[in-house]
Scaffold this motif. Structure first.
Motif, PDB file in Angstrom:
ATOM      1  N   HIS A  48      31.750  28.637   9.573  1.00  0.00           N
ATOM      2  CA  HIS A  48      32.283  29.463   8.478  1.00  0.00           C
ATOM      3  C   HIS A  48      31.337  29.508   7.410  1.00  0.00           C
ATOM      4  O   HIS A  48      31.215  30.882   6.836  1.00  0.00           O
ATOM      5  CB  HIS A  48      33.635  28.766   8.067  1.00  0.00           C
ATOM      6  CG  HIS A  48      34.606  29.817   7.815  1.00  0.00           C
ATOM      7  ND1 HIS A  48      35.256  30.338   9.104  1.00  0.00           N
ATOM      8  CD2 HIS A  48      35.117  30.473   6.934  1.00  0.00           C
ATOM      9  CE1 HIS A  48      36.248  31.047   8.618  1.00  0.00           C
ATOM     10  NE2 HIS A  48      36.156  31.320   7.349  1.00  0.00           N
ATOM     11  N   LEU A  80      36.657  31.380  15.913  1.00  0.00           N
ATOM     12  CA  LEU A  80      37.857  30.551  15.928  1.00  0.00           C
ATOM     13  C   LEU A  80      38.056  29.968  17.260  1.00  0.00           C
ATOM     14  O   LEU A  80      38.487  29.008  17.667  1.00  0.00           O
ATOM     15  CB  LEU A  80      38.919  31.179  15.347  1.00  0.00           C
ATOM     16  CG  LEU A  80      39.330  31.146  13.786  1.00  0.00           C
ATOM     17  CD1 LEU A  80      39.862  32.112  13.101  1.00  0.00           C
ATOM     18  CD2 LEU A  80      39.784  29.666  13.822  1.00  0.00           C
ATOM     19  N   PHE A 116      33.407  23.911  12.562  1.00  0.00           N
ATOM     20  CA  PHE A 116      33.869  25.152  12.056  1.00  0.00           C
ATOM     21  C   PHE A 116      33.496  25.425  10.672  1.00  0.00           C
ATOM     22  O   PHE A 116      33.142  26.396  10.076  1.00  0.00           O
ATOM     23  CB  PHE A 116      35.632  24.585  12.012  1.00  0.00           C
ATOM     24  CG  PHE A 116      36.147  26.245  11.592  1.00  0.00           C
ATOM     25  CD1 PHE A 116      36.258  27.162  12.726  1.00  0.00           C
ATOM     26  CD2 PHE A 116      36.809  26.203  10.416  1.00  0.00           C
ATOM     27  CE1 PHE A 116      37.059  28.413  12.160  1.00  0.00           C
ATOM     28  CE2 PHE A 116      37.607  27.284  10.051  1.00  0.00           C
ATOM     29  CZ  PHE A 116      37.475  28.370  10.800  1.00  0.00           C
ATOM     30  N   ALA A 117      33.443  24.166   9.820  1.00  0.00           N
ATOM     31  CA  ALA A 117      32.708  24.347   8.491  1.00  0.00           C
ATOM     32  C   ALA A 117      31.395  25.158   8.507  1.00  0.00           C
ATOM     33  O   ALA A 117      31.186  25.946   7.736  1.00  0.00           O
ATOM     34  CB  ALA A 117      32.790  23.061   8.088  1.00  0.00           C
ATOM     35  N   TYR A 136      36.152  27.337  18.461  1.00  0.00           N
ATOM     36  CA  TYR A 136      36.392  25.980  17.577  1.00  0.00           C
ATOM     37  C   TYR A 136      37.609  25.414  18.516  1.00  0.00           C
ATOM     38  O   TYR A 136      37.694  23.970  18.832  1.00  0.00           O
ATOM     39  CB  TYR A 136      36.851  26.634  16.194  1.00  0.00           C
ATOM     40  CG  TYR A 136      37.797  25.489  15.624  1.00  0.00           C
ATOM     41  CD1 TYR A 136      37.365  24.152  15.257  1.00  0.00           C
ATOM     42  CD2 TYR A 136      39.075  25.558  15.700  1.00  0.00           C
ATOM     43  CE1 TYR A 136      38.089  23.156  14.581  1.00  0.00           C
ATOM     44  CE2 TYR A 136      40.088  24.730  14.812  1.00  0.00           C
ATOM     45  CZ  TYR A 136      39.261  23.457  14.503  1.00  0.00           C
ATOM     46  OH  TYR A 136      40.127  22.512  13.798  1.00  0.00           O
ATOM     47  N   PHE A 137      38.567  26.043  18.735  1.00  0.00           N
ATOM     48  CA  PHE A 137      39.754  25.550  19.532  1.00  0.00           C
ATOM     49  C   PHE A 137      39.164  25.004  21.025  1.00  0.00           C
ATOM     50  O   PHE A 137      39.819  24.048  21.510  1.00  0.00           O
ATOM     51  CB  PHE A 137      40.890  26.581  19.742  1.00  0.00           C
ATOM     52  CG  PHE A 137      41.771  26.527  18.501  1.00  0.00           C
ATOM     53  CD1 PHE A 137      42.447  25.594  18.183  1.00  0.00           C
ATOM     54  CD2 PHE A 137      41.494  27.851  17.704  1.00  0.00           C
ATOM     55  CE1 PHE A 137      42.916  25.667  16.952  1.00  0.00           C
ATOM     56  CE2 PHE A 137      42.338  27.904  16.475  1.00  0.00           C
ATOM     57  CZ  PHE A 137      43.142  26.774  16.090  1.00  0.00           C
ATOM     58  N   GLU A 156      34.106  36.611  14.028  1.00  0.00           N
ATOM     59  CA  GLU A 156      35.217  35.574  13.406  1.00  0.00           C
ATOM     60  C   GLU A 156      35.996  35.211  14.525  1.00  0.00           C
ATOM     61  O   GLU A 156      36.476  33.951  14.594  1.00  0.00           O
ATOM     62  CB  GLU A 156      36.073  36.361  12.254  1.00  0.00           C
ATOM     63  CG  GLU A 156      36.654  35.475  11.392  1.00  0.00           C
ATOM     64  CD  GLU A 156      36.057  34.616  10.339  1.00  0.00           C
ATOM     65  OE1 GLU A 156      34.757  34.722  10.386  1.00  0.00           O
ATOM     66  OE2 GLU A 156      36.762  33.852   9.740  1.00  0.00           O
ATOM     67  N   ILE A 157      36.482  35.877  15.369  1.00  0.00           N
ATOM     68  CA  ILE A 157      37.373  35.661  16.528  1.00  0.00           C
ATOM     69  C   ILE A 157      36.613  34.457  17.321  1.00  0.00           C
ATOM     70  O   ILE A 157      37.210  33.487  17.877  1.00  0.00           O
ATOM     71  CB  ILE A 157      38.060  36.930  17.047  1.00  0.00           C
ATOM     72  CG1 ILE A 157      38.853  37.749  16.307  1.00  0.00           C
ATOM     73  CG2 ILE A 157      38.599  36.514  18.470  1.00  0.00           C
ATOM     74  CD1 ILE A 157      39.443  38.933  16.819  1.00  0.00           C
TER      75      ILE A 157
END
Lengths: 668, 516
Positions: free
Chosen positions: A171, A145, A167-168, A148-149, A141-142
């Motif tokens: 996820h 994210l 991201f969608a 993503y950034f 998960e990290i």
């Protein structure tokens, strides 16, 4: 000892991340700190994993518990070590590359970028190293994210949109993965990988877990039909991030759950992988070959290569399921070998693209051209990468695909009818993929690096700074090592493959040759092949040189002859023109939409009637499937809102009705 | 440890003292009034810290108990032994005690109220009245989580009801009065149902004491129909407060209209009283009925989760996105409750605490933005990170916490609640609920990104609306942000800070329900 080096690497990533964040104000310093830190950490990671792989000493460690229900343990076995090796390799190279690349591309946010980049790499490494599913999910998960950034690092509208899509999708994938892991947890009673392996799970549940994890990791890896996020994401992500994403950690998850935990227990799992892999390969490369955006082309090609990797793993799983460890190991070897190959050559191609963008400031291939003369090192690196990705011997892409062909042939001898019947078909699809890939990358190299320059930027391009060249050259070396050094490398990867089912590792190389477990089937020697090819190159040159006459060897520097007209850059073959035959041939796959448009009044005033026509390539999946899914979600949200009347009296009525019903049910 | 018994009483008493002091301060001395409010909540926070450090984590019993009989309620009762009417006198007692669940919620409440008093710097108009009602609210909020007596529970509950009515009705947006009315209507009804349930319970057991009622019900249970009736009364009564799906309208109005400091307390603390009531009374008293209707709780949780998430996705105002997000996250609390096992209940309590903190942080930031920009409309705002990087960064942090980034409190809470539900027979609801996790990530990112990224966009101001302020975080805003953020990180990185005191209490709780 190994463990200490590994922990040192982890520590260096953390230190680099936070130091660069602290130094954000002085962004140049932050960039250097981050890059040097990443490089040092990656080297430490490489050293530790090479020791694990070569000396055969996996290690495990346990840390204090953070949460009551999961132990914080890491275990670097062969598979984890292999993955960490791949990630560290790309991390080290991209670190060198970012030294100058970031100055233009990231600019004043270099500190934040460095922080996120280090966290991203570290979370990938810890995700593959942890031996507890809870921590695997945490780091996964990290990773999602952080990446993503990184994708939205440019912070323009396009980047934010593609980040959103990324991201969608990521996820959604995570959700499926969590689901599959929780089902495993319910049967195993803990999150420890060792308990997952020993859990008694009914076959139907195993199927469910496998399908869930296949979907989850498949989405993350970008297989067809879940591939649409790849081109969107890669087209705006920084090239170094795209290179890091090419390590395809998702495949690790799939192998871990499908093969390691569930033991690849049914043959149709493998066949599913094989089928999705083959379709992904063909469709991916078909889309890639008609792209004119370099980043998107590489993204579609990633789908193709993920397909090839999956094919290898699929064959491996079939082998394990029918208890033919030799076939299993060979397929897995092909998949894993292609995974490291893909990371290396796709990493290289992304870095080359980054270099080109650095100078030309566009990703549209039609505005490039002739760059080989102005950026010779980049051109050379791209050429090597293109040759490798098109599986041209003796480079590394060929070796892994050769192993894959061999494993498919071997699977064709197998007794299960479906496998027997389909394996040759898959081999043909692989061959088709290879052919189109070659065409695709001939086009990519030709349009970008050869021919005339088609834009001002391209005409003024210069070679990129030394750190970027150094980064690319390291990967060129990587390609040569993995290609020419195949007889040395293959046994170690074979060892990783065989360790998954605790079988003895098969003999796949001897001296200068590699072979698929038995020499009678086939043999390949990339070093000899290389010498032969060099001979083909050198001998004619030598002959020309010794027999050179007075007039030979002189080159005229003039513009091409254009049937009497003045030569113009518009006469050169463009990317779209080159791929036109494919577009005609595979028309149904491409979903081409022709739109009539109004032509500007200025032109139209000179003619009685002017019709403009635009051929647009639309992705069927993007618009029809995912587009309607997204629109449906928003529509549903808006519709549900209508249930709320906003009238307090109505709500009182609801409540009273509920109460009455309640009272009635209570009285008996 | 006898001295520690007095601490829970002090926690409730201090706001009373503060209230009395503020009564005698002229309303023009706004600074002093605010200071007293902040001091009182700070001391309470410290007191709760003392409670935490002295808490015996092994014991499942209520601790720091104090018990005084307030008055005796005499009324004729029928004595079946002698077949005669006798006069019974039932004591109504002031009794306080704290177990793991209370402690967790009390810590969160104290922290949020402290931060909210810091945030009440935004209120300048009629500050004295505001602070008086805030003190009343504090008395209620602390008391609810500590008292063991149903009458006192009801009284504290009503304290919050009345004080919040005035806080919403007098301080807030244009439609604040209608919001306050809706709030009172719904919650008054909820209190009524709760009171009926309490009276039935008293009638059946002859006591107002929670522990006595629980033990009496365990030894001589009500018949099935009666038990179900009371259970549903409690479910609806507290369900309005939580709020559960069809009963949520008022909560959105309050979120939209009330001033940020009030919404921080409302969303952070008061919603949790509903969940607390469900755990303590509905599930704690009627474990069998809870087992029977766990599917219903899970279903309601699923509806909350998805409904809130879908609607949060299409809102054009940041406030409403957060409001629907609260609704959605309360669904996760229901999931944890419906699991009826230790990890699920622990997840529910974690989620209550975690959502309280995150929600308070979100609304604090929202308040800061609204104060500067006079609006929270997503269409009117954009690119704030250019003008206020720190505030935008904190908003991004809060977003990450809300969507469940590991190492922040939201992740561990949601994970435990989902894990609990997956382990029960109702795993299908959990599986469907996973969809909402994706949606959560999407709507939060959509809202936050459109607010912070891109080119700077500010609303057009009309005459008399005040001026835009484009400054970054102000000195007085630093402490609330740091406090809440560090609490969120602490729980996320080291969940045992909550899990340890909760363990014994929940273990006992689940054992009494006959679960595992």
């Amino acid at each position: 000892m190994v463990q200490q080096i590994f922990m040192l690497s982890v520590f260096l990533y953390i230190a680099a991340a936070f130091l660069s964040l602290v130094m954000n104000r002085i962004y140049k310093v932050a960039n250097y700190i981050s890059a040097i830190g990443t490089f040092a950490a990656a080297i430490a990671g490489l050293v530790s994993t090479i020791i694990v792989l070569v000396q055969g000493m996996p290690f495990a460690a346990e840390f204090p518990r953070f949460v009551p229900f999961a132990r914080f343990t890491i275990e670097v076995d062969y598979l984890s070590a292999f993955m960490i090796l791949v990630i560290s390799l790309i991390a080290a190279v991209t670190a060198i590359f970012t030294l100058t690349y970031n100055e233009r591309y990231i600019g004043k946010n270099a500190g934040i970028f460095g922080f996120l980049n280090n966290i991203y790499i570290l979370s990938m490494i810890l995700a593959v190293a942890s031996s507890n599913a809870f921590y695997f999910l945490v780091f996964w998960e990290i990773m999602t994210l952080a990446s993503y950034f990184l994708v939205i690092a440019k912070q323009d509208k396009e980047a934010i949109n593609s980040g959103f899509v990324y991201f969608a999708v990521a996820h959604a994938a995570v959700t499926l993965i969590i689901f599959s892991i929780i089902v495993l947890y319910i049967y195993a009673g803990s999150f420890d990988f060792s308990d997952f392996r020993n859990a008694e799970i009914p076959q139907a549940t195993k199927n469910l877990i496998f399908l869930l994890s296949f979907l989850g990791f498949g989405i993350k890896a970008g297989i067809v039909p879940f591939h649409t996020w790849l081109p969107i994401t890669y087209s705006s992500a920084p090239s170094t991030v795209s290179a890091l994403m090419s390590t395809k950690v998702a495949i690790y998850g799939l192998i871990r759950i499908g093969v390691d935990f569930l033991g690849a227990s049914v043959w149709w799992w493998g066949l599913t992988l094989l089928a999705f892999g083959a379709i992904s390969a063909v469709v991916g490369i078909l889309y890639a070959s008609v792209e004119k955006d370099l980043n998107r082309l590489l993204a579609y090609s990633s789908t193709e290569n993920v397909g090839i990797i999956l094919m290898g793993i699929g064959v491996g799983m079939i082998g394990f399921a029918v208890e033919q460890p030799v076939l299993g190991t060979l397929g897995m070897l092909a998949g894993l070998y292609h995974m490291v190959n893909h990371a290396v050559f796709k990493g290289l191609l992304f870095l080359c693209t980054g270099s080109v963008i650095y100078r030309v400031q566009t990703t549209n291939m039609e505005e490039m051209g002739g760059l080989a003369k102005r950026m010779p090192w980049t051109g050379f690196a791209f050429l090597i990468g293109a040759l490798a990705i098109s599986a041209i011997p003796p480079l590394n892409g060929f070796v892994s695909e050769w192993f894959l062909y061999q494993s498919l042939f071997m699977a064709g001898n197998h007794s299960i009818l479906a496998v027997k019947a389909l394996s040759p078909l898959f081999a043909v699809m692989l061959a088709l993929t290879g052919a189109i890939a070659a065409m695709c990358f001939v086009k990519a190299y030709g349009v970008v690096f050869a021919g005339p320059s088609r834009s001002e930027h391209a005409r003024e391009a210069r070679e990129v700074p030394v750190p970027m060249i150094a980064g690319m050259m390291l990967l060129v070396v990587g390609i040569l090592v993995l290609g020419l050094g195949a007889p040395v490398v293959a046994p170690y990867i074979g060892h990783v493959a065989s360790s998954l089912l605790n079988t003895s590792s098969p003999q796949v190389s001897e001296g200068l040759t590699v072979y698929p477990t038995s020499k009678t089937q086939a043999m390949l020697s990339t070093p000899l092949l290389f010498l032969f090819l060099m001979g083909l190159l050198v001998v004619p040159l030598f002959i020309v040189w010794t027999l050179r006459g007075e007039k030979s060897g002189r080159r005229m520097d003039s513009t091409p002859w254009a049937t009497g007209y003045a030569y113009s850059a518009r006469m050169a073959y463009s990317a779209t023109a080159f791929s036109q035959p494919l577009r005609v041939l595979f028309h149904p796959v491409y979903w081409i939409r022709t739109t009539l448009v109004e032509v500007g009044s200025k032109i139209a005033s000179y003619f009685r009637q002017v019709v403009g026509c635009i051929d647009r390539l639309e992705s069927f999946w993007e618009n029809t499937v995912y587009g309607s899914l997204a629109r449906g979600t928003v529509l549903l949200g808006k519709r549900i809102q209508d249930i709320q009347l906003g009238n307090v009296r109505m709500y009182c009525l609801y409540i009273i009705i509920t109460l009455v019903i309640l009272l009635i049910t209570t009285i008996r | 440890m006898a001295w520690a018994q007095i601490v829970p009483n002090l926690v409730v008493l201090l706001p009373v003292v503060g209230l009395v002091i503020v009564l005698f301060i002229p309303s023009r001395q706004g600074g002093t009034i605010r200071l007293i409010g902040q001091l009182v909540s700070l001391v309470v926070l410290l007191l709760v810290g003392i409670l935490y450090s002295n808490f015996n984590v092994i014991s499942p019993e209520g601790q720091f108990s104090s018990h005084f009989t307030w008055f005796e309620l005499s009324f004729p009762g029928f004595d079946p032994a002698t077949q005669t009417f006798v006069t019974q006198s039932i004591p109504v007692a002031w009794s306080m005690s704290i177990d793991g669940i209370s402690l967790a919620l009390l810590m969160m409440t104290a922290l949020i109220i402290f931060v909210a008093t810091l945030a009440s710097g935004y209120e300048v108009r009629r500050l004295k009245t505001y602070m008086l009602f805030l003190f009343l609210l504090e008395i209620g909020a602390y008391g609810v989580f500590m008292t063991e007596n149903l009458i006192w529970f009801f009284i504290f509950f009503e304290f919050t009801l009345i004080s919040l009515y005035f806080l919403v009705g007098q301080y807030g947006g244009f439609a604040r009065e209608s919001a306050a009315n809706a709030y009172l209507l719904y919650n008054g009804l909820g209190s009524l149902l709760m009171l009926i349930a309490f009276v039935v319970l008293f009638h059946a057991t002859g006591s107002w004491d929670m522990v006595v009622i629980r033990e009496t019900l365990a030894s001589t249970p009500l018949n099935h129909g009666e038990a179900r009736f009371v259970f549903f009364l409690l479910l609806i009564g507290f369900g309005i407060k939580l709020p559960i799906f069809p009963l949520h309208r008022w909560m959105l109005q309050v979120h939209r209209e009330a001033s940020p400091a009030v919404v921080m307390i409302h969303s952070g603390v008061l919603l949790k009283m509903g969940a607390y009531g469900l755990i303590r009374f509905a599930i704690g008293f009627f474990p069998d009925i809870a087992h029977e209707y766990a599917w219903l709780i899970a279903l309601l949780g699923l509806i909350n989760l998805l409904y809130g998430a879908f609607l949060a996705f299409v809102q054009d105002e940041l406030r409403l996105v957060f409001a629907y997000s609260s609704l959605s996250h309360m669904g996760i609390v229901l999931f944890g409750l419906a699991a009826l096992n230790q990890i699920g209940l622990q997840g529910a309590v974690f989620q209550m605490v975690s959502h309280g903190l995150i929600s308070a942080l979100l609304f604090y930031i929202l308040g800061s933005i609204e104060r500067r920009m006079q609006t929270s409309s997503l269409k009117a705002l954009g690119g704030l990170s250019a003008a206020m990087p720190v505030l935008s960064g904190t908003l991004m942090f809060a977003t990450m916490a809300n969507l469940g980034l590991p190492a922040l409190s939201g992740f561990i809470s949601e994970f435990q609640a989902f894990l609990g539900l997956f382990q029960s027979d109702r795993w299908l609801y959990a599986a469907l609920g996973l969809i909402a996790l994706v949606l959560t990530a999407l709507y939060m990112l959509r809202a936050t990104l459109s607010l912070t990224y891109g080119p700077l966009k500010v609303p057009d101001m009309r005459e008399g609306q005040g001026a835009l302020e484009l400054d970054d975080v102000r000195p007085q805003e630093v402490m609330p942000l740091v406090l809440l953020a560090s609490a969120i990180i602490l729980i996320g990185v080291y969940p045992n800070v909550l899990a340890t005191p909760l363990g014994a209490t929940l273990g006992d709780f689940v054992a009494r329900m006959g679960g595992f």
